[in-house]
Design an enzyme around this catalytic site. Structure first.
Site, short mmCIF file in Angstrom:
data_model
loop_
_atom_site.label_atom_id
_atom_site.label_comp_id
_atom_site.label_asym_id
_atom_site.label_seq_id
_atom_site.Cartn_x
_atom_site.Cartn_y
_atom_site.Cartn_z
N LYS A 146 47.90 33.87 53.06
CA LYS A 146 47.59 35.51 52.59
C LYS A 146 46.70 36.47 53.24
CE LYS A 146 47.68 34.14 48.21
NZ LYS A 146 47.62 34.02 46.64
N GLU A 248 47.21 30.78 41.58
CA GLU A 248 46.80 32.08 41.09
C GLU A 248 46.15 31.83 39.56
OE1 GLU A 248 47.20 35.38 42.16
OE2 GLU A 248 47.18 34.11 43.96
N1 LIG Z 1 44.11 33.63 49.59
C1 LIG Z 1 43.44 34.42 49.82
O1 LIG Z 1 43.43 35.05 50.92
C2 LIG Z 1 42.30 34.73 49.04
C3 LIG Z 1 41.67 33.78 48.09
C4 LIG Z 1 40.41 33.65 47.50
C5 LIG Z 1 39.91 34.87 47.67
N2 LIG Z 1 40.35 35.84 48.49
C6 LIG Z 1 39.62 37.18 48.41
O2 LIG Z 1 38.24 36.99 49.16
C7 LIG Z 1 37.41 37.90 48.42
C8 LIG Z 1 36.11 37.26 47.94
O3 LIG Z 1 35.43 36.61 48.95
P1 LIG Z 1 34.03 35.97 48.93
O4 LIG Z 1 33.83 35.60 47.69
O5 LIG Z 1 33.91 35.09 50.22
O6 LIG Z 1 33.19 37.08 49.11
P2 LIG Z 1 32.64 38.31 50.28
O7 LIG Z 1 33.56 38.08 51.19
O8 LIG Z 1 33.05 39.77 49.39
O9 LIG Z 1 31.18 38.42 50.43
C9 LIG Z 1 30.37 38.58 49.40
C10 LIG Z 1 28.97 38.71 50.03
O10 LIG Z 1 28.47 37.77 50.68
C11 LIG Z 1 27.93 38.22 52.01
N3 LIG Z 1 27.98 36.94 52.48
C12 LIG Z 1 29.14 36.26 53.18
N4 LIG Z 1 28.55 34.99 53.90
C13 LIG Z 1 27.25 35.24 53.65
C14 LIG Z 1 26.35 33.99 54.03
N5 LIG Z 1 26.65 32.84 54.70
N6 LIG Z 1 25.21 34.35 53.78
C15 LIG Z 1 24.72 35.43 53.07
N7 LIG Z 1 25.69 36.27 52.42
C16 LIG Z 1 27.00 36.12 52.84
C17 LIG Z 1 28.89 39.28 52.19
O11 LIG Z 1 28.14 40.09 53.22
C18 LIG Z 1 29.22 39.79 50.99
O12 LIG Z 1 28.01 40.67 50.76
C19 LIG Z 1 38.18 38.76 47.48
O13 LIG Z 1 38.54 40.07 48.26
C20 LIG Z 1 39.47 37.99 47.23
O14 LIG Z 1 40.42 38.54 46.74
C21 LIG Z 1 41.35 35.58 49.30
#
Ligand SMILES: NC(=O)c1ccc[n+]([C@@H]2O[C@H](COP(=O)([O-])OP(=O)(O)OC[C@H]3O[C@@H](n4cnc5c(N)ncnc54)[C@H](O)[C@@H]3O)[C@@H](O)[C@H]2O)c1
Length: 384
Positions: A146, A248
């Site tokens: 996705k 989900e």
């Molecule tokens: N099936 C899918 O595609 C799927 C599944 C789960 C989540 N998501 C999506 O993923 C997003 C959330 O992702 P997330 O939780 O990874 O957060 P994110 O990508 O929003 O990152 C959060 C923060 O962490 C920072 N960051 C990233 N890697 C880092 C590192 N190694 N060290 C320090 N800081 C770092 C980023 O710059 C950001 O400020 C949401 O938009 C969600 O909808 C998609």
């Protein structure tokens, strides 16, 4: 000589995707990316601006063998939009990418989704490599086809499915994730155990315990839990429109909380709240037993959630209702106005079946979700 990384084989239907992972193995992973892309002429490195240190090292390694064009993206829900995708596409064309080029997405789930959608659209599909750097991205989002961005009405309302050429993760990249984000990011692993793999509970709790003393071993175990639990479902249901919709779980209320907080409550934490809300709905409607509700709290407890009232009380209830009404699962099954589709459990590892043999989604009145939200906002942590 022993390889510095290990390889898992993911399947999404007929499509096979290698997942390479190890610790402190960035040069070897960069080499593997170039080797496996074969005739690649240019890499568009779409990097999360929060991981510039790690990305510089990757760009330097890739740059020894291939032309690298880097574009930084601010990883925030407010930038997870079509204009950001367009910016990437314009940059790709302006920088001379061709059909032999590849998009390499390095960062958390936000950048992975934005770059993933851009890769799917560029020249109607360019090769995509994920280099995940957060627990959500490494253990969950990349184990999914996705790709999506937000619209003004809610999360992930525009997107597509796209098969990456490769996923590669140096678990050392996760060492810089702030502790709160690392722990709450593991809510997706808690979800996996609750909905699909109760037998992995002990392994998950042990890994959570080991995070401080032996982070490398703990992160490997967490990656395996993420992949082990989800892989069979995405193999059989690569578009996550049938049985794989169980993943989900916690995302209906969770997405609303994440969106209405403006991203201040990050994805993992929002899903953790969403699972507690779903458990409360299921306790009232489907007789989810006390022991199973307690299991939710037992598994969420090590994530060190902040105080529920402080976190949830300030959220605009009307806005949450509006986002629930626009939830992106609408249409998967019968759902009257004023209802929203949710994954609910009637036991650990057992989702309530959907109506008429459809996907495991149950229509629930938005009022009932809001009642459960208020219960969790008032006393979630007391119940732990
Ligand atoms: N099936 C899918 O595609 C799927 C599944 C789960 C989540 N998501 C999506 O993923 C997003 C959330 O992702 P997330 O939780 O990874 O957060 P994110 O990508 O929003 O990152 C959060 C923060 O962490 C920072 N960051 C990233 N890697 C880092 C590192 N190694 N060290 C320090 N800081 C770092 C980023 O710059 C950001 O400020 C949401 O938009 C969600 O909808 C998609």
């Amino acid at each position: 000589m022993r390889s510095p990384y290990e390889e898992l084989g993911l399947a999404f239907g007929d499509a096979a995707v290698p997942y390479l992972y190890g610790t402190d193995c960035t040069p070897a992973l960069a080499d593997a990316v170039v080797d496996r892309l074969g005739d690649v002429d240019t890499v568009l490195l779409v990097l999360d601006d929060g991981v510039r240190g790690h990305a510089d090292a990757v760009a330097a390694e890739l740059g020894r063998r291939v032309r690298v064009e880097a574009v930084a993206v601010e990883a925030h829900e407010r930038h997870k939009t079509l204009p950001t995708v367009q910016h990437l596409l314009e940059s790709a064309v302006a920088r001379g990418l061709t059909r032999r080029s590849a998009v390499v997405a390095m960062g958390g789930g936000t950048v992975g989704n934005i770059a993933g959608l851009a890769a799917a659209l560029l020249f109607r599909g360019t090769r995509l490599v994920h280099l995940p750097t957060t627990p959500v991205a490494a253990f969950d989002a990349t184990v999914s086809l996705k790709q999506g961005v937000n619209l003004s009405a809610g999360k992930n309302l525009a997107g597509t499915y796209f098969v990456p050429a490769l996923i590669a993760c140096d678990l050392a990249w996760l060492s810089t994730v702030p502790r709160h984000d690392l722990l709450t990011g593991l809510a997706e692993m808690v979800k996996n155990v609750l909905v699909a793999a109760p037998a992995l509970e002990a392994k998950l709790l042990r890994a959570l315990d080991d995070l401080t003393l032996d982070p490398a071993a703990a992160l490997r175990a967490l990656l395996e839990i993420g992949v082990e639990a989800k892989a069979p479902y995405v193999a059989a249901d690569p578009r996550e429109r049938g049985g794989a919709l169980i993943f989900e779980y916690g995302h209906t209320a969770g997405h609303a909380i994440e969106f209405v907080s403006g991203g201040a409550i990050r994805h993992g934490e929002a899903v953790a709240w969403g699972m507690l809300i779903a458990a409360e709905v299921a306790r009232r409607r489907h007789g989810l037993g006390d022991a199973d509700v307690a299991a939710h709290h037992r598994l969420v407890a090590p994530l060190d959630l902040p105080d529920a009232a402080a976190r949830l009380d300030g959220l605009d209830r009307a806005a949450i209702r509006a986002v629930l009404a626009a939830d992106n699962k609408r249409g998967y099954g019968p759902c009257a106005p004023g209802e929203v589709l949710m994954v609910l459990l009637d036991g650990m590892g057992h989702a309530v079946p959907g109506p008429a043999g459809g996907p495991p989604l149950v229509p629930v009145a938005v009022d009932a979700v809001m009642d459960a939200f208020e219960t969790v906002a008032m006393n979630a942590l007391e119940a732990v």
